[in-house]
Motif scaffolding. Structure first.
Motif, PDB file in Angstrom:
ATOM      1  N   PRO A  33       0.854  -1.187   0.000  1.00  0.00           N
ATOM      2  CA  PRO A  33       0.000   0.000   0.000  1.00  0.00           C
ATOM      3  C   PRO A  33       0.893   1.242   0.000  1.00  0.00           C
ATOM      4  O   PRO A  33       1.914   1.274   0.691  1.00  0.00           O
ATOM      5  CB  PRO A  33      -0.784  -0.111   1.304  1.00  0.00           C
ATOM      6  CG  PRO A  33      -0.718  -1.563   1.671  1.00  0.00           C
ATOM      7  CD  PRO A  33       0.606  -2.044   1.166  1.00  0.00           C
ATOM      8  N   SER A  34       0.524   2.251  -0.783  1.00  0.00           N
ATOM      9  CA  SER A  34       1.344   3.477  -0.898  1.00  0.00           C
ATOM     10  C   SER A  34       1.062   4.409   0.280  1.00  0.00           C
ATOM     11  O   SER A  34       0.624   5.543   0.099  1.00  0.00           O
ATOM     12  CB  SER A  34       1.043   4.186  -2.214  1.00  0.00           C
ATOM     13  OG  SER A  34       1.314   3.353  -3.300  1.00  0.00           O
ATOM     14  N   VAL A  35       1.307   3.928   1.473  1.00  0.00           N
ATOM     15  CA  VAL A  35       1.090   4.731   2.673  1.00  0.00           C
ATOM     16  C   VAL A  35       2.323   4.674   3.555  1.00  0.00           C
ATOM     17  O   VAL A  35       3.131   3.759   3.456  1.00  0.00           O
ATOM     18  CB  VAL A  35      -0.141   4.241   3.489  1.00  0.00           C
ATOM     19  CG1 VAL A  35      -1.418   4.439   2.698  1.00  0.00           C
ATOM     20  CG2 VAL A  35       0.015   2.796   3.898  1.00  0.00           C
ATOM     21  N   ALA A  36       2.399   5.662   4.414  1.00  0.00           N
ATOM     22  CA  ALA A  36       3.482   5.746   5.406  1.00  0.00           C
ATOM     23  C   ALA A  36       4.838   5.508   4.745  1.00  0.00           C
ATOM     24  O   ALA A  36       5.127   6.076   3.705  1.00  0.00           O
ATOM     25  CB  ALA A  36       3.227   4.777   6.559  1.00  0.00           C
ATOM     26  N   ASP A  37       5.635   4.652   5.347  1.00  0.00           N
ATOM     27  CA  ASP A  37       6.999   4.441   4.865  1.00  0.00           C
ATOM     28  C   ASP A  37       7.195   3.045   4.280  1.00  0.00           C
ATOM     29  O   ASP A  37       8.298   2.513   4.285  1.00  0.00           O
ATOM     30  CB  ASP A  37       7.979   4.681   6.007  1.00  0.00           C
ATOM     31  CG  ASP A  37       7.758   3.735   7.188  1.00  0.00           C
ATOM     32  OD1 ASP A  37       6.722   3.034   7.210  1.00  0.00           O
ATOM     33  OD2 ASP A  37       8.620   3.699   8.079  1.00  0.00           O
ATOM     34  N   ASN A  38       6.123   2.455   3.743  1.00  0.00           N
ATOM     35  CA  ASN A  38       6.212   1.079   3.232  1.00  0.00           C
ATOM     36  C   ASN A  38       7.306   0.886   2.190  1.00  0.00           C
ATOM     37  O   ASN A  38       8.090  -0.058   2.280  1.00  0.00           O
ATOM     38  CB  ASN A  38       4.874   0.643   2.629  1.00  0.00           C
ATOM     39  CG  ASN A  38       3.848   0.321   3.695  1.00  0.00           C
ATOM     40  OD1 ASN A  38       4.175   0.138   4.848  1.00  0.00           O
ATOM     41  ND2 ASN A  38       2.593   0.258   3.294  1.00  0.00           N
ATOM     42  N   VAL A  39       7.368   1.765   1.197  1.00  0.00           N
ATOM     43  CA  VAL A  39       8.369   1.616   0.135  1.00  0.00           C
ATOM     44  C   VAL A  39       9.778   1.761   0.712  1.00  0.00           C
ATOM     45  O   VAL A  39      10.677   0.975   0.391  1.00  0.00           O
ATOM     46  CB  VAL A  39       8.119   2.640  -0.998  1.00  0.00           C
ATOM     47  CG1 VAL A  39       9.229   2.582  -2.040  1.00  0.00           C
ATOM     48  CG2 VAL A  39       6.764   2.392  -1.653  1.00  0.00           C
TER      49      VAL A  39
END
Length: 94
Positions: A33-39
């Protein structure tokens, strides 16, 4: 780790050992999911390993696909990476 997960990793390790000579280049693929610091968290898992990381956002921007090309020393090292990133909420390993 439950028995089903443990059996999956045992099969994966056997297959990786059959199809590779170590060390070997391995392609990890994830969707987060493209949220917080996932990537960034996925990136940190491969920090200082010489990994080539490519990211692509979905059309809606809700998800990001991550491809990681990196030389791994063994099947066990690959499994340990999958286990390390599995703590990231919502991650899907492909």
């Amino acid at each position: 780790m439950d028995k089903k997960t443990e059996e999956f990793y045992e099969r994966l390790e056997a297959e990786l050992d059959r199809s590779n000579d170590w060390p070997a280049l391995y392609l990890f693929k994830f969707i987060v999911p493209s949220v917080a610091d996932n990537v960034e968290r996925v990136g940190f898992a491969f920090d200082c390993m010489g990994a080539v990381i490519k990211t692509t956002k979905s059309k809606t921007g809700k998800f990001t696909s991550i491809s990681v090309d990196v030389t791994m020393k063994s099947a066990q090292e690959i499994i340990e990476k999958y286990q390390e990133v599995s703590t990231i909420e919502g991650i899907v390993s492909l």
